[in-house]
Design an enzyme around this catalytic site. Sequence first.
Site, PDB file in Angstrom:
ATOM      1  N   HIS A  81       0.835  -1.208   0.000  1.00  0.00           N
ATOM      2  CA  HIS A  81       0.000   0.000   0.000  1.00  0.00           C
ATOM      3  C   HIS A  81       0.874   1.263   0.000  1.00  0.00           C
ATOM      4  O   HIS A  81       0.773   2.121   0.886  1.00  0.00           O
ATOM      5  CB  HIS A  81      -0.902  -0.028   1.232  1.00  0.00           C
ATOM      6  N   GLU A 135      -2.114   0.191  -6.156  1.00  0.00           N
ATOM      7  CA  GLU A 135      -1.998  -1.118  -5.513  1.00  0.00           C
ATOM      8  C   GLU A 135      -2.340  -2.238  -6.494  1.00  0.00           C
ATOM      9  O   GLU A 135      -3.508  -2.516  -6.735  1.00  0.00           O
ATOM     10  CB  GLU A 135      -2.972  -1.202  -4.337  1.00  0.00           C
TER      11      GLU A 135
END
Length: 348
Positions: free
Chosen positions: A180, A312
């Site tokens: 992330h 992501e």
Amino acid sequence: MMQKVRGIVSDFDEYQGHKIQKLSLTNANGVTLSLLTLGATIYEIMVPTKSGTHNIVLNYYNSKDYLANPFYVCMAIGRTAGRIMAGQIVLNGQTTQLPQNEGTTTLHGGPEGFNSQIWQGKIIQTATGDAIEMSHLQTGDGYPGEMQVKIIYTLSPDDVIGIKYIATSTADTVFNPTQHVYFNLGREDTIAKQMLKINAAHIQELDQNKIPTGKQIPVKHTPFDFQQPTNLGKAIAEMNNTTEKGFDDIFVVNQDQKLIAELSDPKTKISVGIESDRNGLVMFTANSFTHDQMNLIRTKGVGKPYEGITLEPQTLSKAGSTRDFSAIELKKGEEKPYTIKYHLHYKK
Ligand code: FUC
């Protein structure tokens, strides 16, 4: 002979009585990648500049700051990135209720996800020099099977960061990890002046809980069209009439080109190309970053909306509407590794 990539380990701080270590890799060009054992978190990516080095990811002063808000800053995400409707997974016709951490939804592996674990970090040797191995036995998070997880972080002599996720489980389970990372390649507080390209002609339609409905929406003639390099500030302004006031969306990426996405800053001339072996990319522009909940180093102890952007890579699952978990299933004893690469470019 070319100088090899060098790794070092140092103490970072303490978190709930546990020692947190920082592991770093530096190559001959002066690029450094650092990780924390808390959450297998990417702490820094330093690139050389005319006057020194520049950190291109968001980070905090202390370990505890990483878990003091719901934003997963630069942390490893697993077992499953994204949202699982009602926190229920179905495997072999059997439903497992996972712990829910966003209303009725299970987000980013739930309350005991990879990001909240303290990993075992060590420097290992590869052909081009040192690499970082983070390992952890993932249990007690409500998912089926005990999962032995290894994440290998590499930095190549030509400035490519590699992240390889390898896991095996003692029972059939699901596995859809990601990292992330919030990038900000510039020197300003937000990513508004940076350019983004995503190799995606469609996004997934989401319901009110941000769960995919199973429908895809073409990006053409919408603010989601990043097929050519697009200014992020302008694109975010076009999202101003949405509740999110920015992007938090799932792109269906074409895998016909080497890179699925590319972020660049025209001013610092730094860019990051993202390579992935998966068909999905979540883009989140830190719309809801709050001033007082966040102690980010970049903005000297506060958080700001649009301070960074996450990209992501992950596997798209039909889990939302159809409860079909086959795309992210990991069978007992099976090994199905995933790799993400960041290609760094800069001008000294
Ligand atoms: C992204 C988003 C979520 C969440 C998280 C911090 O993955 O999809 O909405 O806010 O980041």
